[in-house]
Write a protein that holds these residues in place. Structure first.
Motif, PDB file in Angstrom:
ATOM      1  N   SER A 182       9.278  -2.427  -3.155  1.00 32.64           N
ATOM      2  CA  SER A 182       8.880  -1.025  -3.015  1.00 32.64           C
ATOM      3  C   SER A 182       7.412  -0.837  -3.336  1.00 32.64           C
ATOM      4  CB  SER A 182       9.750  -0.131  -3.909  1.00 32.64           C
ATOM      5  OG  SER A 182       9.764  -0.602  -5.238  1.00 32.64           O
ATOM      6  N   GLY A 183       6.617  -1.904  -3.128  1.00 34.80           N
ATOM      7  CA  GLY A 183       5.176  -1.781  -3.248  1.00 34.80           C
ATOM      8  C   GLY A 183       4.565  -2.303  -4.533  1.00 34.80           C
ATOM      9  N   MET A 221       8.010   2.505   2.292  1.00 37.84           N
ATOM     10  CA  MET A 221       7.937   1.108   1.859  1.00 37.84           C
ATOM     11  C   MET A 221       9.059   0.267   2.487  1.00 37.84           C
ATOM     12  SD  MET A 221       5.475   0.013  -0.015  1.00 37.84           S
ATOM     13  CE  MET A 221       3.945   0.864  -0.447  1.00 37.84           C
ATOM     14  N   HIS A 241       3.600   1.581   4.351  1.00 35.46           N
ATOM     15  CA  HIS A 241       3.358   0.142   4.499  1.00 35.46           C
ATOM     16  C   HIS A 241       3.291  -0.197   5.991  1.00 35.46           C
ATOM     17  CE1 HIS A 241       4.455  -4.153   4.512  1.00 35.46           C
ATOM     18  NE2 HIS A 241       4.097  -4.194   3.238  1.00 35.46           N
TER      19      HIS A 241
END
Length: 269
Positions: A182-183, A221, A241
């Motif tokens: 999730s980044g 994400m 993303h």
């Protein structure tokens, strides 16, 4: 999605999507969510966060809706502030994945989200400012021994970006868990086999007679890709993303420009 009527369910990620970069819900977004609910839509927040990390968000949205937390492992009812479902990783699967990943990626760190707290082995780098329940123990064996339940397994490396680490983790652990990110820098999250934001959302919708084409979803994400692919109408945030932008034709504005709210205002006008 049926274009003749508004969606019956709004599924939205939090960080980088619904929330502004300072972690708040804007007045415009609160109003748009309330209007969607008044228009008959269920509101479901689909997030990597555990329930304890959305308490202040629940307050900002008036305890509206349900949260699918920890990438699908925990379902949390905001109005009553209670967990109503869990889908944990089995201990033996978590043990096998940790052993395999440690052997293939020397120097990686491990932690577990239990649904109540984070238990991290020494050497696991990330800390979350919004989470005070972060316990550090000497080894990953101690982590697994102390875990009340394993909502997800964290794998962290100081030497890898999240994208290549995700591919390595999938190659090493795919048969035992669902890998995503999730980044977080160099951080991969692993859920039980078959557990994802989308699978839990699909079960939630099926229990209520809501079809995928009656759902609108928002995300930014890689851990949102399954939800965006499942929903009848899916919007990638403008700040998303690259993989999310590539897979999702529809666009919402950025999270700091009330992107979700602007779409909902059109859908529920």
């Amino acid at each position: 999605m049926n274009t003749q009527r508004p969606p019956r369910l709004v599924a939205t990620d939090l960080d980088g999507t619904l929330l502004r970069s300072d972690g708040t819900v804007s007045a415009r977004t609160r109003a748009a969510l309330s209007a969607a609910a008044a228009g008959g839509a269920e509101i479901v927040f689909v997030t990597a966060r555990p329930p304890r990390a959305i308490a202040h968000i629940a307050e900002q949205v008036g305890h509206l809706g349900t949260a699918i937390c920890v990438n699908g492992a925990v379902t949390y009812e905001l109005a009553r502030e209670r967990i109503v479902g869990t889908r944990p990783v089995a201990l033996d699967a978590a043990t096998r994945m940790a052993e395999t990943l440690a052997a293939r990626l020397p120097g990686v760190g491990f932690a577990v989200e239990t649904g109540i707290r984070v238990i991290a082995a020494t050497g696991f780098g990330p800390r979350w400012d919004h989470d005070h329940r972060h316990v550090v123990v000497p080894t990953v064996s101690d982590v697994l021994r102390l875990a009340e339940s394993i909502a997800k397994l964290f794998v962290w490396s100081a030497d890898h970006h999240a994208d290549p680490l995700l591919e390595l983790a999938r190659a090493a652990a795919a048969e035992h868990g669902e890998c995503t990110h999730s980044g977080g820098s160099g951080l991969v999250e692993i859920s039980a086999v078959g557990v994802s934001k989308a699978s839990t959302l699909a079960a939630y919708c099926a229990a209520r007679g809501i079809a995928p084409d009656e759902v609108v979803a928002f995300g930014d994400m890689p851990n949102d890709l399954d939800v965006l692919g499942w929903a009848g109408a899916a919007y990638a945030m403008a700040n998303a993303h690259p993989a999310v932008l590539a897979a999702t034709p529809r666009r919402a504005g950025t999270n700091d420009d009330d992107g979700v709210a602007r779409v909902l205002e059109r859908l529920f006008a």
